[in-house]
Design a protein around this motif. Structure first.
Motif, short mmCIF file in Angstrom:
data_model
loop_
_atom_site.label_atom_id
_atom_site.label_comp_id
_atom_site.label_asym_id
_atom_site.label_seq_id
_atom_site.Cartn_x
_atom_site.Cartn_y
_atom_site.Cartn_z
N LEU A 72 0.82 -1.20 0.00
CA LEU A 72 0.00 0.00 0.00
C LEU A 72 0.86 1.26 0.00
CD1 LEU A 72 -2.99 0.71 -0.02
CD2 LEU A 72 -2.93 0.75 2.48
N ASP A 73 1.99 1.22 0.72
CA ASP A 73 2.90 2.37 0.75
C ASP A 73 3.48 2.64 -0.64
OD1 ASP A 73 2.54 3.01 3.39
OD2 ASP A 73 4.25 1.85 4.10
N GLU A 74 3.64 1.61 -1.44
CA GLU A 74 4.14 1.78 -2.81
C GLU A 74 3.01 2.18 -3.76
OE1 GLU A 74 7.70 -1.59 -2.84
OE2 GLU A 74 5.61 -2.17 -3.19
N TYR A 75 1.82 1.62 -3.52
CA TYR A 75 0.71 1.81 -4.45
C TYR A 75 0.09 3.20 -4.38
CZ TYR A 75 -4.02 1.37 -6.32
OH TYR A 75 -5.19 1.58 -7.00
N LEU A 76 -0.19 3.69 -3.17
CA LEU A 76 -0.94 4.93 -3.04
C LEU A 76 -0.25 6.13 -3.69
CD1 LEU A 76 -2.60 4.78 0.50
CD2 LEU A 76 -3.71 4.70 -1.73
N LYS A 78 1.52 6.12 -6.31
CA LYS A 78 1.34 5.95 -7.75
C LYS A 78 -0.10 6.20 -8.17
CE LYS A 78 5.00 2.42 -8.11
NZ LYS A 78 5.91 3.17 -9.00
N ALA A 79 -1.05 5.75 -7.36
CA ALA A 79 -2.46 5.89 -7.69
C ALA A 79 -2.98 7.30 -7.44
CB ALA A 79 -3.30 4.89 -6.89
N VAL A 80 -2.40 7.97 -6.44
CA VAL A 80 -2.86 9.32 -6.06
C VAL A 80 -1.66 10.27 -6.00
CG1 VAL A 80 -4.35 10.61 -4.48
CG2 VAL A 80 -4.59 8.13 -4.64
N PRO A 81 -1.03 10.52 -7.15
CA PRO A 81 0.12 11.43 -7.16
C PRO A 81 -0.33 12.89 -7.03
CG PRO A 81 -0.40 10.75 -9.39
CD PRO A 81 -1.32 9.98 -8.49
N ALA A 82 0.62 13.76 -6.79
CA ALA A 82 0.30 15.18 -6.59
C ALA A 82 -0.40 15.78 -7.79
CB ALA A 82 1.58 15.96 -6.26
N TRP A 83 0.01 15.38 -9.03
CA TRP A 83 -0.62 15.96 -10.21
C TRP A 83 -2.09 15.57 -10.33
CZ3 TRP A 83 -2.89 12.67 -13.58
CH2 TRP A 83 -2.40 11.35 -13.65
N LYS A 84 -2.42 14.36 -9.86
CA LYS A 84 -3.82 13.93 -9.94
C LYS A 84 -4.66 14.68 -8.90
CE LYS A 84 -5.03 9.91 -11.34
NZ LYS A 84 -5.28 8.45 -11.52
N GLY A 285 1.71 -3.05 7.36
CA GLY A 285 1.66 -1.66 6.93
C GLY A 285 0.57 -0.89 7.63
N ARG A 286 -0.19 -0.13 6.86
CA ARG A 286 -1.17 0.79 7.39
C ARG A 286 -2.42 0.08 7.94
NH1 ARG A 286 -0.98 5.92 3.20
NH2 ARG A 286 1.16 5.62 2.48
N SER A 287 -3.05 0.75 8.92
CA SER A 287 -4.29 0.25 9.53
C SER A 287 -5.36 1.33 9.41
CB SER A 287 -4.07 -0.09 11.01
OG SER A 287 -3.06 -1.06 11.16
N TYR A 288 -6.61 0.88 9.23
CA TYR A 288 -7.72 1.83 9.07
C TYR A 288 -8.95 1.30 9.78
CZ TYR A 288 -4.96 3.52 5.06
OH TYR A 288 -3.96 4.00 4.25
N LEU A 289 -9.70 2.22 10.38
CA LEU A 289 -11.08 1.93 10.77
C LEU A 289 -11.98 2.44 9.65
CD1 LEU A 289 -11.34 2.84 14.58
CD2 LEU A 289 -11.48 0.56 13.55
N VAL A 290 -12.84 1.58 9.13
CA VAL A 290 -13.65 1.96 7.97
C VAL A 290 -15.13 1.76 8.27
CG1 VAL A 290 -11.80 1.50 6.33
CG2 VAL A 290 -13.36 -0.35 6.94
N ALA A 309 -7.50 4.16 -2.45
CA ALA A 309 -7.07 5.19 -3.40
C ALA A 309 -8.18 6.21 -3.60
CB ALA A 309 -6.67 4.55 -4.72
N VAL A 310 -9.43 5.75 -3.80
CA VAL A 310 -10.56 6.66 -3.96
C VAL A 310 -10.73 7.51 -2.71
CG1 VAL A 310 -13.07 6.79 -4.23
CG2 VAL A 310 -11.75 5.18 -5.61
N SER A 311 -10.65 6.89 -1.55
CA SER A 311 -10.84 7.60 -0.30
C SER A 311 -9.75 8.64 -0.08
CB SER A 311 -10.87 6.60 0.86
OG SER A 311 -11.91 5.66 0.70
N THR A 312 -8.51 8.27 -0.38
CA THR A 312 -7.39 9.19 -0.23
C THR A 312 -7.54 10.40 -1.13
OG1 THR A 312 -5.91 7.38 0.41
CG2 THR A 312 -4.86 9.40 -0.39
#
Length: 320
Positions: A72-76, A78-84, A285-290, A309-312
């Motif tokens: 997830l640390d590698e994916y996010l 890429k999926a949510v870069p600053a330009w997007k 890695g990361r933990s979330y309450l959803v 990715a959508v949520s971020t």
């Protein structure tokens, strides 16, 4: 009708093919007879199958598996870069009046509509290049998931028959996902909306239809207008792994009592809400309450990485 690969050629190119005993052309004829029996008009079938052909690339895509899974640390990033994020903020402002109207109509925060649009197709720029009738016919004929792809094919023919899109313009992903929000044909029939009131549901070209369809989908699968999606948290060391997963739900007060804290180590909100604790990278890695809205995003795509990715991106759209 053009048939690019005869049955003997198919078996040479793809020796493991679990195809029909019919030739591709014979199979297409059988599909047309089934579609006629289901009420699709003959002129629709003539237009839809006018240039149908076997697409070997679709079969290869269906059989391929990713060799390396990103964390997830590698994916996010890429999926949510600053330009997007910058583009999402600009498009959110540009379409704010339309998004506000649609968000109020369906009870969905507009930032999530824009975030889905951005993650699915880079705001409508990457919608796929496969002719869907040929691609779906190919995958049904290949046979590995025939029932599923026949269902999608007949749904696609119904969409054409209803006049939402001409057959030659029905372009999408190799698997049949269509338009700027990448609905499968059956999802189109269930959730697509005519947001601009022109009598058609055009997920390829109409921004109002795209936004309304995304919002309606989320609304229909349980979106809660007064909630967000979740939050990053810090679980305590040694937390029982049996407590993890979407099937486990507890109140925020119960998670607080179990030692779960917010991302900065502080207390959880004092709200009457239930949540699930997830760790997409299996505790590494990361933990979330959803919350329930995260479940709605998972209904759209059964991937934690997609939903996060959508949520971020949705959170970034309204961040200062």
């Amino acid at each position: 009708m053009k048939c690019l690969l005869a049955a003997i050629g198919l078996s040479l190119a793809l020796p493991a093919l679990a195809q029909s005993p019919l030739s591709f052309e014979q199979y297409v004829q059988s599909l047309q007879q089934e579609a006629l029996a289901q009420g699709i008009r003959p002129q629709t079938l003539t237009a839809s199958f006018a240039d149908v052909h076997f697409i070997e690339r679709a079969v290869k895509h269906d059989r391929s598996q990713p060799e390396h899974k990103l964390t997830l640390d590698e994916y996010l990033p890429k999926a949510v870069p600053a330009w997007k994020i910058k583009q999402a903020k600009g498009l959110y402002r540009q379409h704010q009046a339309l998004l506000t109207r649609i968000g109020a109509q369906y009870g969905v925060a507009p930032r999530f509509i824009v975030a889905l649009w951005g993650i699915e197709t880079n705001f409508g720029k990457l919608t796929g290049g496969f002719p869907l009738i040929s691609s779906l016919t190919t995958l049904a004929y290949e046979g590995r998931r025939e029932a599923f792809f026949k269902q999608q094919l007949f749904a696609a023919l119904q969409i054409i028959d209803e006049g939402h899109i001409p057959a030659e313009q029905m372009i999408g992903s190799w698997a049949g996902a269509m338009g700027q929000v990448q609905f499968m044909p059956t999802s189109f029939l269930s959730y697509a909306q005519d947001g601009d009131g022109d009598g058609r549901k055009d997920l390829w070209h109409s921004q109002a239809d795209v936004f309304a369809s995304a919002a309606n989908y989320l609304h229909q699968v349980g979106w809660q207008a007064n909630q967000t999606w979740g939050r990053a948290v810090q679980p305590p060391k040694g937390l029982d792994p049996a407590l993890l997963g979407l099937e486990q739900q507890r109140s925020l007060a119960q998670w607080q009592a179990l030692g779960v804290r917010n991302a900065w180590g502080g207390p959880l909100p004092k709200a009457d809400m239930h949540a699930s604790l997830i760790q997409p990278d299996d505790g590494a890695g990361r933990s979330y309450l959803v919350y329930d809205n995260y479940r709605a995003l998972m209904h759209w795509n059964r991937s934690h990485y997609f939903a996060l990715a959508v949520s971020t991106l949705a959170d970034a759209i309204v961040a200062p």
